[in-house]
Enzyme design. Structure first.
Site, short mmCIF file in Angstrom:
data_model
loop_
_atom_site.label_atom_id
_atom_site.label_comp_id
_atom_site.label_asym_id
_atom_site.label_seq_id
_atom_site.Cartn_x
_atom_site.Cartn_y
_atom_site.Cartn_z
N SER A 70 -70.63 42.55 -20.58
CA SER A 70 -71.18 41.92 -21.78
C SER A 70 -71.84 42.98 -22.65
O SER A 70 -72.34 43.99 -22.14
CB SER A 70 -72.20 40.85 -21.38
OG SER A 70 -72.68 40.16 -22.52
N ASP A 71 -71.81 42.75 -23.94
CA ASP A 71 -72.51 43.64 -24.86
C ASP A 71 -73.10 42.80 -25.98
O ASP A 71 -72.49 41.82 -26.42
CB ASP A 71 -71.56 44.70 -25.44
CG ASP A 71 -72.31 45.74 -26.24
OD1 ASP A 71 -73.28 46.31 -25.71
OD2 ASP A 71 -71.94 45.98 -27.40
N THR A 72 -74.27 43.19 -26.43
CA THR A 72 -74.96 42.50 -27.52
C THR A 72 -75.35 43.50 -28.58
O THR A 72 -75.87 44.57 -28.27
CB THR A 72 -76.23 41.80 -26.99
OG1 THR A 72 -75.86 40.86 -25.97
CG2 THR A 72 -76.96 41.07 -28.10
N ALA A 107 -70.57 39.67 -26.80
CA ALA A 107 -69.24 39.50 -26.21
C ALA A 107 -69.39 39.43 -24.70
O ALA A 107 -70.20 40.15 -24.11
CB ALA A 107 -68.34 40.65 -26.59
#
EC number: 3.6.1.9
Length: 190
Positions: A70-72, A107
């Site tokens: 995940s990436d923010t 994501a």
């Protein structure tokens, strides 16, 4: 086994809420936006890079491994606000975000051996109150902005700066639980 490819204590805490057993992988994946890369593509790519790096690490020992990456990122226009490098960088980011509405893109990607990745992108909108230099400096000096995309933690002291949120609170924290649960179910891991 499900693996979380993230160093984020917030993602670890959020994933625990889904009552799925998992292990956390400590990875160092570069987070560098390519010239001309859209914010949406960037956040997807980094999440996929994390998941693939995690799978490469564990699949020899666990052929059934499922890895969540995940990436923010905080986005205003085409500008991506990553994690601040120091207090001055945090102050600069917060000064730009103050009194404006920005997007938080998160994501989530699931990968497994011999399976196509499943992914979701959650876009939330966050509006900050107009903040004066004194409030920004005090918040930056607290240390909380460090290690946080956009130099703030919605679940921390910065919550008092937010006048409006449209979207996923857990997504702004770093892992949108509704969408993550759906992906895990579709992947057969929930």
């Amino acid at each position: 086994m499900l693996y979380l490819a993230s160093r984020s204590p917030r993602r670890h805490e959020l994933l625990q809420r889904l009552d799925v057993p998992f292990q956390t992988l400590e990875l160092d994946v570069p987070e560098v936006r390519a010239p001309g890369e859209s914010p949406e593509h960037y956040v997807h790519r980094v999440a996929l890079d994390k998941a693939r790096a995690g799978l490469a690490l564990v699949q020899a020992d666990d052929a059934q491994a499922i890895v969540l990456g995940s990436d923010t990122e905080v986005v205003l226009g085409e500008r991506v606000f990553g994690k601040p490098v120091d207090v001055d960088d945090a102050i600069a980011m917060l000064t730009v975000l103050a009194g404006r509405t920005h997007q938080v893109l998160t994501a989530v990607v699931l990968v497994g051996a011999q399976r196509p990745p499943l992914q979701a992108l959650v876009v939330s909108e966050v509006t900050f109150d107009a903040l004066d230099a004194t409030r920004i400096a005090a918040y930056a000096a607290s240390g909380e902005p460090m290690g946080k995309a956009g130099a703030y933690a919605i679940q921390g002291r910065a919550e008092r700066f937010i006048t409006h949120l449209s979207g996923s609170y857990s997504g702004v924290m770093g892992l949108p639980l509704f969408q993550t649960s759906q992906l895990l179910t579709a992947f057969g891991a929930h």
